[in-house]
Design a protein around this motif. Sequence first.
Motif, mmCIF file in Angstrom:
data_model
loop_
_atom_site.group_PDB
_atom_site.id
_atom_site.type_symbol
_atom_site.label_atom_id
_atom_site.label_comp_id
_atom_site.label_asym_id
_atom_site.label_seq_id
_atom_site.Cartn_x
_atom_site.Cartn_y
_atom_site.Cartn_z
ATOM 1 N N ARG A 85 0.781 -1.203 -0.029
ATOM 2 C CA ARG A 85 0.078 0.055 -0.275
ATOM 3 C C ARG A 85 0.951 1.329 -0.047
ATOM 4 O O ARG A 85 0.531 2.270 -0.366
ATOM 5 N N LYS A 86 2.063 1.247 0.551
ATOM 6 C CA LYS A 86 2.944 2.422 0.488
ATOM 7 C C LYS A 86 3.311 2.753 -0.976
ATOM 8 O O LYS A 86 3.468 3.966 -1.020
ATOM 9 N N ALA A 87 3.216 1.848 -2.228
ATOM 10 C CA ALA A 87 3.419 2.004 -3.248
ATOM 11 C C ALA A 87 2.116 2.313 -3.885
ATOM 12 O O ALA A 87 2.078 2.225 -5.302
ATOM 13 N N LYS A 88 0.893 2.300 -3.321
ATOM 14 C CA LYS A 88 -0.127 2.216 -3.924
ATOM 15 C C LYS A 88 -0.406 1.305 -4.753
ATOM 16 O O LYS A 88 -0.931 1.087 -5.905
ATOM 17 N N CYS A 89 0.019 0.079 -4.368
ATOM 18 C CA CYS A 89 -0.329 -1.249 -4.958
ATOM 19 C C CYS A 89 -1.025 -2.289 -4.003
ATOM 20 O O CYS A 89 -1.259 -2.004 -2.873
ATOM 21 N N THR A 90 -1.089 -3.505 -4.501
ATOM 22 C CA THR A 90 -1.827 -4.693 -3.795
ATOM 23 C C THR A 90 -1.422 -5.707 -4.387
ATOM 24 O O THR A 90 -0.943 -5.716 -5.605
ATOM 25 N N LEU A 91 -1.579 -6.713 -3.848
ATOM 26 C CA LEU A 91 -1.098 -8.087 -4.193
ATOM 27 C C LEU A 91 -2.303 -8.959 -4.740
ATOM 28 O O LEU A 91 -3.325 -9.065 -3.867
ATOM 29 N N ARG A 92 -2.379 -9.392 -6.173
ATOM 30 C CA ARG A 92 -3.564 -10.160 -6.513
ATOM 31 C C ARG A 92 -3.045 -11.416 -7.368
ATOM 32 O O ARG A 92 -2.383 -11.325 -8.047
ATOM 33 N N ASN A 93 -3.250 -12.621 -6.660
ATOM 34 C CA ASN A 93 -2.937 -13.815 -7.646
ATOM 35 C C ASN A 93 -1.533 -13.820 -7.592
ATOM 36 O O ASN A 93 -1.196 -14.382 -9.003
ATOM 37 N N GLY A 94 -0.654 -13.520 -6.498
ATOM 38 C CA GLY A 94 0.849 -13.669 -6.780
ATOM 39 C C GLY A 94 1.538 -12.502 -7.697
ATOM 40 O O GLY A 94 2.427 -12.624 -8.116
ATOM 41 N N THR A 95 0.685 -11.571 -8.022
ATOM 42 C CA THR A 95 1.103 -10.339 -8.798
ATOM 43 C C THR A 95 0.912 -8.923 -8.088
ATOM 44 O O THR A 95 0.053 -8.758 -7.493
#
Length: 283
Positions: free
Chosen positions: A260-270
């Motif tokens: 979340r610090k990089a404004k991202c999330t993990l989805r299905n290993g990605t």
Amino acid sequence: DRDPKFDLGVVEAFLAMNAASLAQRFEKAAETRDWSWSPLGCAVLVKDESLIGYLLDVAGSVVDAAAGPYGMTALHVAALVSYEVGVVELLNRGATRDLPDELGRKPLDLVGLSAAGQSSEEAKDGASSFCRALLENDPNITGVLASAAAKGDLAAMEALFAQGARPWIAEDSEPPIVAASRSAPPSKTVSILSLLHERMDELGSADSEEGLNAVNASGETALMHACARGDKEAVAFLLGHGADPYKLDSEGYTAEMWARKAKCTLRNGTLVSLGELRAAQEN
């Protein structure tokens, strides 16, 4: 009647290779009649790897011959100026670690005594630590491998492994794999992680606490830092080789929370950016 190392033809070859700084050093030596520096010594002094190779491979220089004042060898000179690449190259070519000069000094005794070529004290200290590790032939010097990993220095890491270094660091130092994920240049991170994983796999530690899921003093893993940097390739590599996305750091945060610090999330290993996720949902 001089030693062949001072053959002017070799100096002319240097000039042809545009080694201006080396040519100037020879001109000064000619003016003062100070021939204590050999071409190999000068090549190391000005940190020109191509010239070192040329001298040893073509011009017939001897790796352990006197190359500087007081009978210093090329390895003495490389240690003196903390020339990491030079130390690696000379050791790989058979230079003797503990050969004394005329004053009884071994290359290790000269490590870091000169700040020549170093842009900062931090850079000098880093180079000195690496050179000292190689010359001491001690694979357990704290933080050296991690420092090389953090800089993305594959050549340094290969050299340390060749000297017996292990891909993990004990006693409260940051594991190299965490250091790489945290600080290595993005273009080199996966290569560094791959090298570390390969070495860990050879030693049977890739899937252990000493391996991909090793933590630093704050409980942070390589995967957490890769997520925080938004490094999709590094995240894919780590997850694809068994990194644990549910592991908690000392504050109870998972890799997903770090993403979340990089404004991202993990989805299905990605690792997926939140912006991309929203756009996909809108469509």
